[in-house]
Motif scaffolding. Sequence first.
Motif, short mmCIF file in Angstrom:
data_model
loop_
_atom_site.label_atom_id
_atom_site.label_comp_id
_atom_site.label_asym_id
_atom_site.label_seq_id
_atom_site.Cartn_x
_atom_site.Cartn_y
_atom_site.Cartn_z
N TYR A 203 2.36 8.52 -38.52
CA TYR A 203 3.13 9.28 -39.51
C TYR A 203 3.16 8.45 -40.79
CZ TYR A 203 7.29 10.79 -42.13
OH TYR A 203 8.16 11.17 -43.13
N LEU A 204 2.80 9.08 -41.91
CA LEU A 204 2.79 8.41 -43.20
C LEU A 204 3.70 9.15 -44.16
CD1 LEU A 204 -1.06 7.80 -43.52
CD2 LEU A 204 0.66 6.12 -42.82
N ASP A 205 4.53 8.40 -44.87
CA ASP A 205 5.51 8.95 -45.81
C ASP A 205 5.07 8.60 -47.23
OD1 ASP A 205 8.21 9.69 -46.92
OD2 ASP A 205 8.27 7.52 -47.24
N SER A 248 -11.83 8.51 -36.07
CA SER A 248 -11.05 8.32 -34.84
C SER A 248 -10.78 9.59 -34.06
CB SER A 248 -9.70 7.69 -35.18
OG SER A 248 -8.90 8.60 -35.93
N ALA A 249 -10.79 10.75 -34.75
CA ALA A 249 -10.38 12.03 -34.15
C ALA A 249 -8.93 11.99 -33.68
CB ALA A 249 -11.30 12.44 -33.01
N GLU A 250 -8.11 11.13 -34.27
CA GLU A 250 -6.69 11.06 -33.97
C GLU A 250 -5.91 12.02 -34.86
OE1 GLU A 250 -4.70 8.11 -31.95
OE2 GLU A 250 -6.33 9.07 -30.89
N MET A 251 -4.71 12.39 -34.43
CA MET A 251 -3.83 13.25 -35.19
C MET A 251 -2.89 12.40 -36.04
SD MET A 251 -0.63 14.68 -35.60
CE MET A 251 0.20 14.08 -34.15
N VAL A 252 -2.71 12.77 -37.32
CA VAL A 252 -1.82 12.05 -38.22
C VAL A 252 -0.97 13.07 -38.98
CG1 VAL A 252 -1.68 10.52 -40.23
CG2 VAL A 252 -3.44 10.12 -38.49
N VAL A 253 0.32 12.77 -39.14
CA VAL A 253 1.23 13.59 -39.94
C VAL A 253 1.41 12.93 -41.30
CG1 VAL A 253 3.56 14.53 -40.14
CG2 VAL A 253 2.44 14.46 -37.91
N LEU A 254 1.12 13.68 -42.37
CA LEU A 254 1.35 13.22 -43.74
C LEU A 254 2.56 13.95 -44.30
CD1 LEU A 254 -2.23 13.22 -45.32
CD2 LEU A 254 -1.11 11.43 -44.03
N ASN A 410 14.00 10.23 -26.68
CA ASN A 410 14.34 11.37 -27.52
C ASN A 410 13.79 11.27 -28.93
OD1 ASN A 410 15.83 12.63 -25.48
ND2 ASN A 410 17.72 11.58 -26.04
N ALA A 411 13.03 10.21 -29.21
CA ALA A 411 12.53 10.00 -30.57
C ALA A 411 11.42 10.99 -30.90
CB ALA A 411 12.01 8.57 -30.71
N ASN A 412 11.37 11.40 -32.14
CA ASN A 412 10.23 12.15 -32.66
C ASN A 412 9.49 11.22 -33.62
OD1 ASN A 412 9.78 15.41 -34.33
ND2 ASN A 412 8.35 14.09 -33.30
N VAL A 413 9.78 11.27 -34.91
CA VAL A 413 9.18 10.32 -35.84
C VAL A 413 10.19 9.21 -36.13
CG1 VAL A 413 8.34 9.97 -38.19
CG2 VAL A 413 7.66 12.01 -36.93
N VAL A 414 9.77 7.96 -36.03
CA VAL A 414 10.57 6.81 -36.47
C VAL A 414 9.74 6.07 -37.50
CG1 VAL A 414 11.72 4.68 -35.82
CG2 VAL A 414 11.76 6.63 -34.25
N ALA A 415 10.26 5.98 -38.73
CA ALA A 415 9.53 5.35 -39.83
C ALA A 415 10.30 4.13 -40.33
CB ALA A 415 9.33 6.35 -40.96
#
Length: 453
Positions: A203-205, A248-254, A410-415
């Motif tokens: 995950y990138l912010d 990589s064919a990995e999933m990333v959230v921007l 219970n975590a989803n995104v932790v930045a």
Amino acid sequence: MIQKYTHLVPLLQLILLMGSLEAGCPVYLTISLTGKTQQDAFLEINWGPNCYGPPQWVGIYSQDPTISNFQPDLRINGIFNTTGKMLTPIKLGKLRFPGGWNKQDSGDQTATQYPTGKCLPHYVASYNGTELLTVDCLKIQPNWMNQIKHVDRMQLKDTFLPGTHASGAVLGSSTKSNSILVRDYLVAQQLDVWSQLVFGIRYLDFSIGYKNMNTEKDADNFWIANENMLITPLLGVLRDVRQFVKRSAEMVVLDFSSFPIGFYKHPEIYSSLFRLLRQELGDEAYRRNVSKDENCANRNFRELLLQKRHLVILFPTQELPYPEKESNMLCPPWQRFSTSFMNISQTLDYMRLLFSRKPDSPVRNVGWIFTAVRSMEQTLNAHQLQTSKERAAVLNPKVNKWLKGPWGNNANVVAMDYFSNTNIVDLAIQVNARKAFIMANNDYINLEIFNLN
């Protein structure tokens, strides 16, 4: 009896899996927040939490100590408390990634897949006398989502995604200013975005600023910003993300989370940024069903792969004029929670509220982002101005420790700022492996199996 036995096997596997994820005294390496440059940063030894059987001594090696009787580069005798970390005199040095994972490596060659990560030449081992207890290393994790069985079936809102806050706020050759203010207070990560992704961040912010640079290319006007100052050009960061997901064919959230400079009351600038995203990332961005007002957090990795897409782009679509606001390559933002203006005890209480998922928790069955940071303004209010590294050095290990308990499930995104002084990627891998296993074997976990007679 046979039927009950077949039901028993997956549960035993689960018990063994959970047990293997919680060693008696886990010892691991992180990158400290010391040194003016990344290469000058010292390694840290970490142990715990709940280290009730501490080893007699710990050694750091530049080679794998399990394949030969190497002498340690550093030996540390005695660990007495149950959780802690210790700064070592060993420097990280220049990062070189194996297997085709350097940014400059040719994209024509297939990068190596690493099912359990790949160690860099920094190992830590713990011993009782000559008995080897544990071995770990500083490692890259460029393929971890693809390697966890069944994780591609988990909805994104149920997946623990390790992330970075102010992801592009990194000191580099393209940084707009090298002033003390930028270097000490506004830069938020040791590693550039490419390296973050190779280490396993998913995950990138991004906070985005706009400034007319009087060039022919409109893309040159968009910058990564932090604390209302321009840090580094956006275009190169977008291209690094695109190159990584293709390799990589990995999933990333921007997550395009804020627009502090140049955007206010200028919808045409939002439109220009949208066109840039479409140009650079359009062939990798997940396409949602706009007519059904689809929530991207309800999708899973497998559904992205069916589209041959690897990016989920979060964007405040209401800022765009019609018809761009209806674009199917943009997903509405997820819920955000931040500790920016909290002290340590307040952060603990806030995490207890969020991660407990109790009825009074504001976290609901949606995608959500927990940003564990302390702002510069917060330290000013406490009459103790701290650099961004000093803030992260205090907060990150505590948040990392708290997530290793049941809250991590219970975590989803932790930045975080300066995620590299934690092992949040390893933690996320462990949690997701456990959750994916339970989900896949849900039908087999039946307490009746214990009544075998």
